[in-house]
Design a protein around this motif. Structure first.
Motif, PDB file in Angstrom:
ATOM      1  N   VAL A  57      12.324  -3.511   2.257  1.00  0.00           N
ATOM      2  CA  VAL A  57      12.119  -2.560   3.331  1.00  0.00           C
ATOM      3  C   VAL A  57      13.400  -1.751   3.443  1.00  0.00           C
ATOM      4  O   VAL A  57      14.486  -2.321   3.495  1.00  0.00           O
ATOM      5  N   LEU A 157      -2.037   3.730   3.246  1.00  0.00           N
ATOM      6  CA  LEU A 157      -0.584   3.584   3.269  1.00  0.00           C
ATOM      7  C   LEU A 157      -0.064   3.566   4.709  1.00  0.00           C
ATOM      8  O   LEU A 157       0.800   2.758   5.051  1.00  0.00           O
ATOM      9  N   GLU A 160      -1.064   0.068   6.304  1.00  0.00           N
ATOM     10  CA  GLU A 160      -0.252  -1.079   5.876  1.00  0.00           C
ATOM     11  C   GLU A 160       1.212  -0.896   6.275  1.00  0.00           C
ATOM     12  O   GLU A 160       1.897  -1.870   6.599  1.00  0.00           O
ATOM     13  N   TRP A 161       1.702   0.335   6.246  1.00  0.00           N
ATOM     14  CA  TRP A 161       3.080   0.570   6.672  1.00  0.00           C
ATOM     15  C   TRP A 161       3.249   0.255   8.156  1.00  0.00           C
ATOM     16  O   TRP A 161       4.318  -0.169   8.594  1.00  0.00           O
ATOM     17  N   VAL A 164       3.971  -3.354   8.356  1.00  0.00           N
ATOM     18  CA  VAL A 164       5.348  -3.628   7.925  1.00  0.00           C
ATOM     19  C   VAL A 164       6.337  -3.262   9.022  1.00  0.00           C
ATOM     20  O   VAL A 164       7.294  -4.009   9.292  1.00  0.00           O
ATOM     21  N   LEU A 165       6.143  -2.137   9.684  1.00  0.00           N
ATOM     22  CA  LEU A 165       7.060  -1.726  10.746  1.00  0.00           C
ATOM     23  C   LEU A 165       7.013  -2.689  11.923  1.00  0.00           C
ATOM     24  O   LEU A 165       8.062  -3.050  12.489  1.00  0.00           O
ATOM     25  N   TRP A 177       4.550  -5.909  -0.498  1.00  0.00           N
ATOM     26  CA  TRP A 177       3.674  -4.835  -0.069  1.00  0.00           C
ATOM     27  C   TRP A 177       3.728  -3.747  -1.127  1.00  0.00           C
ATOM     28  O   TRP A 177       4.688  -3.643  -1.883  1.00  0.00           O
ATOM     29  N   VAL A 191      -0.464  -5.563   1.926  1.00  0.00           N
ATOM     30  CA  VAL A 191       0.771  -6.194   2.402  1.00  0.00           C
ATOM     31  C   VAL A 191       0.493  -7.674   2.614  1.00  0.00           C
ATOM     32  O   VAL A 191      -0.606  -8.060   3.034  1.00  0.00           O
TER      33      VAL A 191
END
Length: 510
Positions: A57, A157, A160-161, A164-165, A177, A191
């Motif tokens: 990341v 995108l 899934e981002w 992650v955030l 991911w 991810v």
């Protein structure tokens, strides 16, 4: 074509790998394969997909999120995501239930005891299925393939981002991911997180709901941009022809020709949005059912049915209530016959034979002259040969860019906007269905355990005896989650199979 597309996709994947190695670390790019063993033979069969993964990341993003980890603003921001995801789950279940009721009711009309009395109801355009707006314009053309796949990749995108955030906010690093590129051109994001059981249920809910939350934010951002850009386009006053691929129609439907009416449907008084909706209904052959034309009995008795066996240029095949076929000059019927009918009239109430369809168009040419054109074939067939727009660029920009460039720009933005809305809304709703494997399934499981912290039954002792008595085990969160999962899957199967059958049987589901 496909070979060139395949080569282009491979080059794109390799370039993406090179850029990613430089920007975010050293991810792996490999061809997905499945192991196969038979006796002493072992091999791996490629599945035709490239998977691009990393656990990295970007440090700047991770540091900024860690700074908000203990702040009230960061927690409230993703708590709003939990609220949105909960509302989306309820809305998705309501849409699915109503769609199932619509499908079952139409199947009952088709095969119930009164099916013979409701045949006309099946021929008329029915109210759209509630799920239809989420899958708007399934009549995909080759020119719309790139916007469709591009917006699909962007939507995944962003989704899934978002996970992650939200995980980085709580100092959780994903195991991996990235992207899976399925040949020839479908992009799927994914991810994978480590075990999150050490986090509280509320923190896990934030991570799970962050995907649809970011899709909703992207939808709002795109709506703002589209609203600002819409000020550059004005109402065209009808369907303005932007291109025509049929040489026989090109003489009548030139660039800039305005379609003011199709069959009995007047377009001039509609708003641009209503015209766009009716265009897509026309592509589904879902125009309103028209009344018939009252033809004098003497003319009907003298006519023959030769054109019904072989199509004629200026003659159309008509049918009356007794299923008798007759041929007439189409312009003489449509322009000289003023009386319309539903069942009977002073003469013979005749309709266009469904197996010999005709589409009537009222046109206004760029020079101001009017035309009345009748096209042989279906409305959807006409839609595949002609492109139209309900808007036109404001005059200064239209003169600056030129008509063709302005129309190309308008078509690109229109297609991208349609698929952007479709994908974002579909991911916000469908992904929140409480089914195992979807975000909705994870959220339902966490929500049930949050509302029902334990499912252990405490042993009780009856009076005057030392024998323990354990009451019947109540419904546990796991059991409720399983029942909800199976119920939702059953609704999805009914909606999918029922709508598919209606499409195959009647050519449309709306």
């Amino acid at each position: 074509m496909w070979s060139a597309l395949l080569v282009g996709v491979v080059i794109w994947a390799l370039l993406y790998q090179a850029v990613a190695r430089y920007r975010i670390g050293s991810p792996s790019l490999r061809l997905l394969s499945v192991p196969v063993s038979a006796g002493g033979f072992r091999a791996r069969i490629p599945l035709g997909a490239l998977r691009y993964e990393t656990s990295h990341v970007p440090a700047g993003i991770a540091a900024s999120l860690h700074a908000y980890a203990g702040s009230l603003l960061g927690r409230l921001w993703y708590d709003l995501g939990i609220v949105l995801a909960s509302v989306s789950m309820v809305a998705a279940l309501v849409i699915l239930c109503v769609t199932c009721l619509q499908v079952v009711s139409r199947l009952w009309i088709a095969h119930g005891p009164t099916a013979h009395l409701s045949k006309r109801a099946l021929e008329e355009p029915a109210s759209p299925l509630w799920v239809t707006p989420l899958l708007w314009n399934v009549n995909l053309t080759s020119s719309e393939l790139v916007p469709l796949l591009g917006t699909m990749a962007v939507s995944q995108l962003v989704h899934e981002w978002g996970h992650v955030l939200a995980a980085s906010l709580h100092k959780v690093r994903p195991l991996r991911w990235g992207l899976t590129l399925v040949f020839p051109c479908v992009v799927m994001a994914h991810v994978t997180f480590p075990d999150l059981s050490h986090l509280s249920a509320r923190k896990q809910l934030r991570i799970v709901a962050a995907g649809v939350w970011h899709n909703a934010l992207l939808l709002v951002a795109w709506a703002i941009v589209a609203t600002l850009a819409s000020g550059l386009w004005v109402d065209a006053g009808g369907w303005r022809v932007t291109s025509c691929s049929d040489s026989s129609l090109a003489a009548y439907m030139r660039h800039g020709t305005m379609v003011l009416a199709v069959n009995d449907l007047s377009l001039a008084a509609m708003s641009p949005h209503e015209r766009t909706v009716w265009w897509h209904r026309m592509l589904d052959d879902a125009l309103p059912r028209e009344p018939g034309w009252c033809i004098p009995a003497s003319d009907w008795s003298q006519a023959n049915a030769t054109c019904c066996a072989a199509s004629a240029a200026s003659r159309g095949c008509f049918v009356d209530e007794s299923r008798t076929w007759k041929c007439f000059d189409v312009l003489s019927v449509f322009e000289q016959t003023d009386t319309r009918c539903d069942e009977s009239c002073d003469g013979v109430c005749a309709r266009i034979e469904p197996s010999h369809p005709l589409v009537r168009l009222q046109l206004r040419q760029p020079n101001g002259s009017a035309d009345h054109v009748v096209v042989q074939g279906t409305a959807s067939g006409l839609g595949t040969r002609v492109s139209v727009s309900s808007y036109q660029l404001v005059a200064p920009l239209r003169l600056l860019l030129g008509h063709n460039t302005a129309d190309l720009l308008a078509d690109v933005l229109r297609v991208v906007s349609r698929y952007m809305y479709m994908h974002q809304v579909s991911m916000v709703l469908f992904n929140m269905l409480p089914i195992h494997g979807l975000d909705g399934g994870h959220m339902a499981e966490l929500g049930l355990h949050l509302l029902w912290p334990t499912d252990a039954a405490m042993p009780l002792y009856t009076p005057s005896t030392s024998a323990p008595y354990t009451p019947r085990r109540p419904l546990s969160p796991a059991i409720i989650h399983t029942l909800l999962d199976r119920f939702t899957k059953g609704l999805a199967v009914v909606a999918l199979l029922g709508s598919t059958w209606l499409t195959l049987a009647y050519g449309r589901t709306v």
